[in-house]
Enzyme design. Structure first.
Site, PDB file in Angstrom:
ATOM      1  N   ILE A  15       0.831  -1.210   0.000  1.00 54.06           N
ATOM      2  CA  ILE A  15       0.000   0.000   0.000  1.00 54.06           C
ATOM      3  C   ILE A  15       0.868   1.264   0.000  1.00 54.06           C
ATOM      4  O   ILE A  15       0.622   2.197  -0.750  1.00 54.06           O
ATOM      5  CB  ILE A  15      -0.931   0.011   1.240  1.00 54.06           C
ATOM      6  CG1 ILE A  15      -1.848  -1.210   1.233  1.00 54.06           C
ATOM      7  CG2 ILE A  15      -1.760   1.296   1.286  1.00 54.06           C
ATOM      8  CD1 ILE A  15      -2.747  -1.330   0.034  1.00 54.06           C
ATOM      9  N   THR A  86      -0.005  -4.044  10.355  1.00 51.82           N
ATOM     10  CA  THR A  86      -0.706  -4.201  11.639  1.00 51.82           C
ATOM     11  C   THR A  86      -1.164  -5.659  11.741  1.00 51.82           C
ATOM     12  O   THR A  86      -2.329  -5.956  11.473  1.00 51.82           O
ATOM     13  CB  THR A  86      -1.908  -3.241  11.745  1.00 51.82           C
ATOM     14  OG1 THR A  86      -2.566  -3.190  10.468  1.00 51.82           O
ATOM     15  CG2 THR A  86      -1.494  -1.856  12.144  1.00 51.82           C
ATOM     16  N   VAL A 154      -8.017  -0.756  -1.276  1.00 51.16           N
ATOM     17  CA  VAL A 154      -7.731  -1.165  -2.663  1.00 51.16           C
ATOM     18  C   VAL A 154      -7.691  -2.680  -2.818  1.00 51.16           C
ATOM     19  O   VAL A 154      -7.475  -3.413  -1.861  1.00 51.16           O
ATOM     20  CB  VAL A 154      -6.379  -0.588  -3.147  1.00 51.16           C
ATOM     21  CG1 VAL A 154      -6.466   0.902  -3.306  1.00 51.16           C
ATOM     22  CG2 VAL A 154      -5.259  -0.998  -2.208  1.00 51.16           C
ATOM     23  N   LYS A 205     -13.206   0.476   8.351  1.00 55.04           N
ATOM     24  CA  LYS A 205     -12.293  -0.462   7.673  1.00 55.04           C
ATOM     25  C   LYS A 205     -12.485  -1.886   8.217  1.00 55.04           C
ATOM     26  O   LYS A 205     -12.564  -2.855   7.459  1.00 55.04           O
ATOM     27  CB  LYS A 205     -10.848  -0.001   7.876  1.00 55.04           C
ATOM     28  CG  LYS A 205      -9.796  -0.979   7.397  1.00 55.04           C
ATOM     29  CD  LYS A 205      -9.791  -1.089   5.888  1.00 55.04           C
ATOM     30  CE  LYS A 205      -8.907  -2.233   5.424  1.00 55.04           C
ATOM     31  NZ  LYS A 205      -8.979  -2.447   3.985  1.00 55.04           N
ATOM     32  N   ARG A 212     -16.962  -8.951   4.479  1.00 61.20           N
ATOM     33  CA  ARG A 212     -16.482  -9.885   3.447  1.00 61.20           C
ATOM     34  C   ARG A 212     -16.248 -11.265   4.062  1.00 61.20           C
ATOM     35  O   ARG A 212     -16.606 -12.283   3.494  1.00 61.20           O
ATOM     36  CB  ARG A 212     -15.158  -9.387   2.843  1.00 61.20           C
ATOM     37  CG  ARG A 212     -15.229  -8.054   2.178  1.00 61.20           C
ATOM     38  CD  ARG A 212     -15.764  -8.089   0.782  1.00 61.20           C
ATOM     39  NE  ARG A 212     -14.964  -8.896  -0.120  1.00 61.20           N
ATOM     40  CZ  ARG A 212     -15.390  -9.367  -1.286  1.00 61.20           C
ATOM     41  NH1 ARG A 212     -16.631  -9.124  -1.662  1.00 61.20           N
ATOM     42  NH2 ARG A 212     -14.609 -10.069  -2.063  1.00 61.20           N
ATOM     43  N   HIS A 243     -31.962 -15.230  -7.898  1.00 59.53           N
ATOM     44  CA  HIS A 243     -32.918 -14.445  -7.109  1.00 59.53           C
ATOM     45  C   HIS A 243     -32.479 -12.970  -7.172  1.00 59.53           C
ATOM     46  O   HIS A 243     -31.293 -12.686  -6.994  1.00 59.53           O
ATOM     47  CB  HIS A 243     -32.905 -14.958  -5.661  1.00 59.53           C
ATOM     48  CG  HIS A 243     -33.925 -14.313  -4.774  1.00 59.53           C
ATOM     49  ND1 HIS A 243     -33.864 -12.981  -4.418  1.00 59.53           N
ATOM     50  CD2 HIS A 243     -35.012 -14.817  -4.159  1.00 59.53           C
ATOM     51  CE1 HIS A 243     -34.868 -12.685  -3.631  1.00 59.53           C
ATOM     52  NE2 HIS A 243     -35.596 -13.784  -3.463  1.00 59.53           N
ATOM     53  N   GLY A 256      -7.465 -15.857   3.175  1.00 62.85           N
ATOM     54  CA  GLY A 256      -6.093 -15.470   3.507  1.00 62.85           C
ATOM     55  C   GLY A 256      -5.864 -13.997   3.295  1.00 62.85           C
ATOM     56  O   GLY A 256      -6.807 -13.212   3.194  1.00 62.85           O
ATOM     57  N   CYS A 259      -5.585  -8.832   5.151  1.00 60.32           N
ATOM     58  CA  CYS A 259      -6.708  -7.996   5.581  1.00 60.32           C
ATOM     59  C   CYS A 259      -7.878  -8.826   6.112  1.00 60.32           C
ATOM     60  O   CYS A 259      -8.162  -8.798   7.301  1.00 60.32           O
ATOM     61  CB  CYS A 259      -7.172  -7.129   4.423  1.00 60.32           C
ATOM     62  SG  CYS A 259      -5.945  -5.897   3.959  1.00 60.32           S
ATOM     63  N   LYS A 321      -5.134 -15.370  -3.180  1.00 62.52           N
ATOM     64  CA  LYS A 321      -6.233 -15.159  -4.127  1.00 62.52           C
ATOM     65  C   LYS A 321      -5.677 -15.188  -5.545  1.00 62.52           C
ATOM     66  O   LYS A 321      -4.447 -15.173  -5.718  1.00 62.52           O
ATOM     67  CB  LYS A 321      -7.010 -13.883  -3.829  1.00 62.52           C
ATOM     68  CG  LYS A 321      -6.161 -12.639  -3.792  1.00 62.52           C
ATOM     69  CD  LYS A 321      -6.997 -11.502  -3.369  1.00 62.52           C
ATOM     70  CE  LYS A 321      -7.310 -10.678  -4.586  1.00 62.52           C
ATOM     71  NZ  LYS A 321      -8.089  -9.523  -4.313  1.00 62.52           N
ATOM     72  N   ARG A 328       0.712 -14.146   1.973  1.00 63.82           N
ATOM     73  CA  ARG A 328       0.496 -13.924   3.408  1.00 63.82           C
ATOM     74  C   ARG A 328      -0.810 -14.521   3.895  1.00 63.82           C
ATOM     75  O   ARG A 328      -1.845 -14.315   3.279  1.00 63.82           O
ATOM     76  CB  ARG A 328       0.533 -12.414   3.705  1.00 63.82           C
ATOM     77  CG  ARG A 328       1.924 -11.836   3.531  1.00 63.82           C
ATOM     78  CD  ARG A 328       1.950 -10.355   3.738  1.00 63.82           C
ATOM     79  NE  ARG A 328       1.169  -9.637   2.746  1.00 63.82           N
ATOM     80  CZ  ARG A 328       1.030  -8.332   2.729  1.00 63.82           C
ATOM     81  NH1 ARG A 328       1.613  -7.609   3.655  1.00 63.82           N
ATOM     82  NH2 ARG A 328       0.313  -7.751   1.797  1.00 63.82           N
TER      83      ARG A 328
HETATM   84  N1  LIG Z   1      -2.153  -5.055   1.143  1.00 60.76           N
HETATM   85  C1  LIG Z   1      -3.415  -4.665   1.054  1.00 60.76           C
HETATM   86  O1  LIG Z   1      -4.120  -5.024   0.125  1.00 60.76           O
HETATM   87  C2  LIG Z   1      -4.028  -3.726   2.074  1.00 60.76           C
HETATM   88  C3  LIG Z   1      -5.266  -3.151   1.799  1.00 60.76           C
HETATM   89  C4  LIG Z   1      -5.801  -2.257   2.703  1.00 60.76           C
HETATM   90  C5  LIG Z   1      -5.131  -1.989   3.895  1.00 60.76           C
HETATM   91  N2  LIG Z   1      -3.924  -2.570   4.149  1.00 60.76           N
HETATM   92  C6  LIG Z   1      -3.259  -2.218   5.390  1.00 60.76           C
HETATM   93  O2  LIG Z   1      -2.178  -1.342   5.082  1.00 60.76           O
HETATM   94  C7  LIG Z   1      -1.126  -1.549   6.022  1.00 60.76           C
HETATM   95  C8  LIG Z   1       0.157  -1.866   5.265  1.00 60.76           C
HETATM   96  O3  LIG Z   1      -0.047  -3.067   4.549  1.00 60.76           O
HETATM   97  P1  LIG Z   1       0.899  -3.530   3.377  1.00 60.76           P
HETATM   98  O4  LIG Z   1       0.175  -4.623   2.675  1.00 60.76           O
HETATM   99  O5  LIG Z   1       1.363  -2.353   2.574  1.00 60.76           O
HETATM  100  O6  LIG Z   1       2.129  -4.121   4.220  1.00 60.76           O
HETATM  101  P2  LIG Z   1       3.562  -4.586   3.676  1.00 60.76           P
HETATM  102  O7  LIG Z   1       4.051  -5.610   4.618  1.00 60.76           O
HETATM  103  O8  LIG Z   1       3.484  -4.894   2.214  1.00 60.76           O
HETATM  104  O9  LIG Z   1       4.449  -3.281   3.811  1.00 60.76           O
HETATM  105  C9  LIG Z   1       4.776  -2.706   4.997  1.00 60.76           C
HETATM  106  C10 LIG Z   1       6.181  -2.124   4.888  1.00 60.76           C
HETATM  107  O10 LIG Z   1       6.434  -1.415   6.095  1.00 60.76           O
HETATM  108  C11 LIG Z   1       7.796  -1.610   6.439  1.00 60.76           C
HETATM  109  N3  LIG Z   1       7.934  -1.295   7.861  1.00 60.76           N
HETATM  110  C12 LIG Z   1       7.612  -2.015   8.947  1.00 60.76           C
HETATM  111  N4  LIG Z   1       7.846  -1.328  10.091  1.00 60.76           N
HETATM  112  C13 LIG Z   1       8.346  -0.133   9.696  1.00 60.76           C
HETATM  113  C14 LIG Z   1       8.779   1.019  10.400  1.00 60.76           C
HETATM  114  N5  LIG Z   1       8.729   1.103  11.729  1.00 60.76           N
HETATM  115  N6  LIG Z   1       9.266   2.058   9.677  1.00 60.76           N
HETATM  116  C15 LIG Z   1       9.298   1.999   8.325  1.00 60.76           C
HETATM  117  N7  LIG Z   1       8.902   0.938   7.604  1.00 60.76           N
HETATM  118  C16 LIG Z   1       8.420  -0.111   8.289  1.00 60.76           C
HETATM  119  C17 LIG Z   1       8.084  -3.045   6.045  1.00 60.76           C
HETATM  120  O11 LIG Z   1       9.465  -3.283   5.856  1.00 60.76           O
HETATM  121  C18 LIG Z   1       7.261  -3.176   4.748  1.00 60.76           C
HETATM  122  O12 LIG Z   1       8.041  -2.911   3.597  1.00 60.76           O
HETATM  123  C19 LIG Z   1      -1.585  -2.677   6.946  1.00 60.76           C
HETATM  124  O13 LIG Z   1      -2.175  -2.141   8.093  1.00 60.76           O
HETATM  125  C20 LIG Z   1      -2.638  -3.387   6.124  1.00 60.76           C
HETATM  126  O14 LIG Z   1      -3.557  -4.052   6.940  1.00 60.76           O
HETATM  127  C21 LIG Z   1      -3.349  -3.424   3.259  1.00 60.76           C
END
Ligand SMILES: NC(=O)c1ccc[n+]([C@@H]2O[C@H](COP(=O)([O-])OP(=O)(O)OC[C@H]3O[C@@H](n4cnc5c(N)ncnc54)[C@H](O)[C@@H]3O)[C@@H](O)[C@H]2O)c1
Length: 406
Positions: A15, A86, A154, A205, A212, A243, A256, A259, A321, A328
């Protein structure tokens, strides 16, 4: 190249990186922060470390124009976005330590008038907790900075479009913060921006993904009932959906990802007595991979009885998916592990067309696996699997409906 950043994004993953590149390409200088040196080096080379259509071009453009630079440490800016993971801890309790660590890094840089936004999916009350943390360490900033929560919704695989066109829910800790955050997002989001407060935005959120999860659990429950009742669940769902007011989702091998398999726990952890349906959906969806693995075991034993030898097994898909490389929390991984444990010396062909190599599994090309395996287990409906010509002497277990002609 050094840039005077307007925006600092903390976390450059699935993201954070697309968001940073999008903001940068709208003409705002972005300083992206990640604790991974590999991530930082890859981005600064104009490349990407994740699979997402169009992202490579957008990042290359942002970096080459000098509007996006990555580093392991934040710098002073006007707006700070927290986009770190998170996850939950072992007992399904939300782990906001990454958000806290990211915030700790930003606190010394904050100045009057700055905007601090959390985008990471967070338990209700997290933005207020971070506000307390900030004001405990920087009491002089009380009422002088803006704090908001803006969740991301997204769809992986379509992120670059949806980041711009999806509606966004934006909740500040007060009205001034909401308005400041709305003004920020209006610079690069074309979807409608919906103002609310931080707690409602956080819960929104969690509600979206729990909704879902509950709907998928319903489909998965139907798949278990239909299996026992001798009914084709895919036919059933197709017919029930005729229906005008029914819209049942497709069953699968579980739930999986980062989220839907995670976020409902952020509600059940804080509201255990009130969230019975949400908790049951989690448990139904968690059970489905075990059920699938048992089905594979049964098919293997039946094959052995019939042919007097162990069958070779193809596991088709590991991602959580279709058509992505994200493994993950993937139920397919759990199934592959269990089938591997159960299958003794039997040959196993594990397939994931979107991943080149895996630290545990030796991956096989999908055509080779189909050719060699006696039992073919479809776990993920990847496009590559939709048009396969499978010989009729093979046993096919399709847990994702990819072989069903619609
Ligand atoms: N992936 C999705 O489709 C999606 C959709 C909506 C919301 N989210 C939410 O968005 C958030 C991020 O998800 P993501 O999929 O991008 O995660 P991700 O694991 O792909 O990316 C997170 C990045 O943060 C870095 N990181 C960790 N701790 C850090 C710190 N203290 N300082 C700087 N960088 C740090 C990691 O090295 C990693 O590259 C999560 O809360 C997730 O639930 C994700």
């Amino acid at each position: 190249m050094s840039i005077q950043a307007k925006v600092v994004t903390v976390g450059l993953g699935y993201i954070g990186l697309p968001t940073s590149a999008l903001i940068a390409n709208s003409g705002i200088k972005v300083h992206g922060v990640d604790i991974s040196q590999h991530v930082v080096d890859t981005i600064n080379a104009g490349k990407i470390h994740i699979v997402e259509p169009e992202l490579d071009k957008v990042v290359a453009e942002a970096v080459s124009r000098g509007f996006l630079k990555a580093a392991t440490k934040p710098v002073g800016a006007d707006t700070y976005l927290v986009v770190v993971p998170t996850p939950f801890k072992g007992d399904h309790q939300p782990d906001i330590s990454y958000v806290q660590a990211a915030t700790d890094g930003i606190i010394p840089l904050l100045k009057e008038g700055d905007l601090y936004i959390i985008e990471s999916t967070s338990p209700v009350g997290t933005t207020e907790k971070m506000m307390e943390l900030i004001f405990t360490k920087r009491p002089e900033l009380k009422d002088k900075i803006y704090l908001a929560y803006c969740p991301e919704r997204v769809l992986p695989g379509n992120v670059m479009y949806e980041l711009v066109h999806n509606d966004r829910v934006i909740g500040g800790v007060n009205e001034g913060s909401t308005q400041k955050a709305l003004a920020f997002y209006s610079q690069f989001v074309k979807g409608e921006l919906h103002p609310t407060n931080a707690r409602t935005a956080e819960m929104c959120k969690l509600t979206e993904n729990s909704s879902r999860d509950v709907q998928i659990a319903f489909a998965n429950e139907l798949s278990l009932i239909c299996d026992k009742a001798g009914i084709n669940v895919w036919d059933l769902v197709r017919l029930a959906n005729k229906h005008p007011r029914v819209n049942i989702l497709q069953p699968g091998c579980g739930v999986g990802g980062h989220c839907i398999a995670v976020d409902p726990y952020f509600i059940t952890a804080d509201f255990p007595m009130e969230s019975r349906i949400i908790a049951q959906a989690r448990s139904t969806n968690n059970y489905k991979p075990f059920w699938c693995a048992e089905k594979v075991k049964t098919a293997r034993l039946e094959f052995e009885l019939k042919h007097g030898r162990q069958p070779s097994i193809a596991i088709m898909g590991l991602a959580f998916k279709p058509n992505i490389d994200d493994l993950r929390e993937s139920p397919a991984i759990h199934i592959a592990e269990r089938v591997l444990q159960d299958s003794g010396d039997a040959a196993m062909y594990i397939v994931e067309p979107n991943v080149h190599e895996h630290k545990i599994f030796k991956l096989t090309d999908y055509k080779e696996a189909i050719e060699k395996a006696d039992i073919i287990v479809f776990l993920v409906a990847h496009n590559e699997f939709k048009t396969l010509d499978i010989s009729t002497d093979k046993t096919v277990l399709d847990f994702c409906g990819v072989t069903i002609k619609k």
